[in-house]
Structure formats: C-alpha cells, structure tokens
Design an enzyme around this catalytic site. Structure first.
Site, mmCIF file in Angstrom:
data_model
loop_
_atom_site.group_PDB
_atom_site.id
_atom_site.type_symbol
_atom_site.label_atom_id
_atom_site.label_comp_id
_atom_site.label_asym_id
_atom_site.label_seq_id
_atom_site.Cartn_x
_atom_site.Cartn_y
_atom_site.Cartn_z
ATOM 1 N N ARG A 11 0.849 -1.192 0.000
ATOM 2 C CA ARG A 11 0.000 0.000 0.000
ATOM 3 C C ARG A 11 0.882 1.237 0.000
ATOM 4 N NH1 ARG A 11 -4.930 2.274 2.228
ATOM 5 N NH2 ARG A 11 -4.755 4.437 1.601
ATOM 6 N N ASP A 21 -6.814 -1.398 0.939
ATOM 7 C CA ASP A 21 -7.274 -0.474 1.962
ATOM 8 C C ASP A 21 -7.961 -1.314 3.030
ATOM 9 O OD1 ASP A 21 -7.761 2.017 3.134
ATOM 10 O OD2 ASP A 21 -9.684 2.234 2.142
#
Length: 177
Positions: free
Chosen positions: A83, A95
């Site tokens: 990420r 996420d």
C-alpha cells in the site's frame, strides 16, 4: 471485542489481495475472523479519473487487540500488500478500514470509529448487509443506510454466497478470542 473491517483493492490482483488480507487477519493470534461478506465490484468514489473499479469485502472479527493495536495490524497488512499513500482516494493495492469496534465511539488523531464515512458508502454497507442482514450502524439498519447511499447503484455483488460466508472452523476454538 467484535469489530467490522472493510477491505478494498483496485490495483494488482484484487481478488487475491482480498483473500490474502483476510488470511493475514486469520494468522494473527489476537484476531478471529467470524464471517466475511461476498465480494462486491464498485466504482471508485472520489480520487483521480479513470481508476479501475474496486473489489470490496467486509469481515467481522473478534479480537483481543485494543482499537489502536487493531489499527496498527490493519496498517501492517496494508504495508505487506505494498500500500502506498500518495493520493487521497487514489488507486490502491489494499485499503483496510476499521468500521466499528465493539460499539465504541473513538475520536483520536489516528482513529475514528465508527468510520466517519461508512454510513454514506454503499461499497461498505451493502457487503456488510449481505454478511449480516440485521446489522446496525449508529442505531440504524445498515440495509437502510445502503439504500440511501449515493453509490448504491454502482455496487455489484460478485459472489454467489447466500447472506454470509462463515469462515470454516471459526467457532471451533473456544480458547481463541
């Protein structure tokens, strides 16, 4: 403590990423995944134009972790999946958001629970309602909130699961949280 976690991905092999993120939660000694929603395909909300659609999923867990320790675990799992936080609402490999934590209201510089946007996002609410048809968020049925969300019509259920996908063996270990 029970918690609802939202997962989303639109970069790379998103189906594999979501499955891997759930497996990462399952590997934690302090987390037990109780159920997971069917996967949904959704349009990006906000962010740059021409992003790929997202895959989203919601999981319910039981944990011994504090809310902030759970946030640390969520961010570690995001980091394990490469990420990068360069652009708000931008494309992402993964996420991981804490939507609820044992009915608590938390407003700290690092963490807000319930998630401040969850009540307005069908990409969280619909999968959650598929997993738990009687779920409530801040006293309101999640299904009602989903029906009112601006992105309701952009959520496509991809999984053929009935209302929930229980995790095999999730209720087998009474010593686990």
């Amino acid at each position: 403590m029970r918690s609802v976690i939202a997962l989303g991905s639109n970069v790379g092999d998103s189906p594999l990423t979501l499955a891997s993120a759930v497996a990462s939660l399952e590997r934690s000694d302090d987390v037990m995944v109780l159920s997971r929603s069917p996967v949904a395909q959704t349009k990006p909300v906000g962010g740059p134009a021409r992003q790929r659609d997202y895959l989203n999923q919601v999981v319910e867990i039981e944990t011994r972790l504090s809310p902030h320790a759970l946030l640390d675990l969520a961010q570690t799992i995001e980091d394990e999946h490469n990420r990068i936080r360069e652009q708000r609402w931008g494309p992402r490999t993964l996420d991981v958001d804490i939507v609820t934590y044992a009915g608590a209201v938390i407003d700290s510089p690092r963490l807000q629970v319930p998630h401040p946007s969850a009540a307005e996002r069908a990409f969280v609410l619909l999968p959650w309602s598929w997993m738990d048809p009687v779920a409530l968020l801040e006293g309101r049925p999640v299904r009602e909130l989903a029906a009112e969300a601006h992105d309701h019509d952009d959520v496509i259920r991809l999984s053929d699961a009935s209302e929930s996908e229980p995790v095999p063996g999730a209720d087998m270990d009474p010593a686990h949280p």
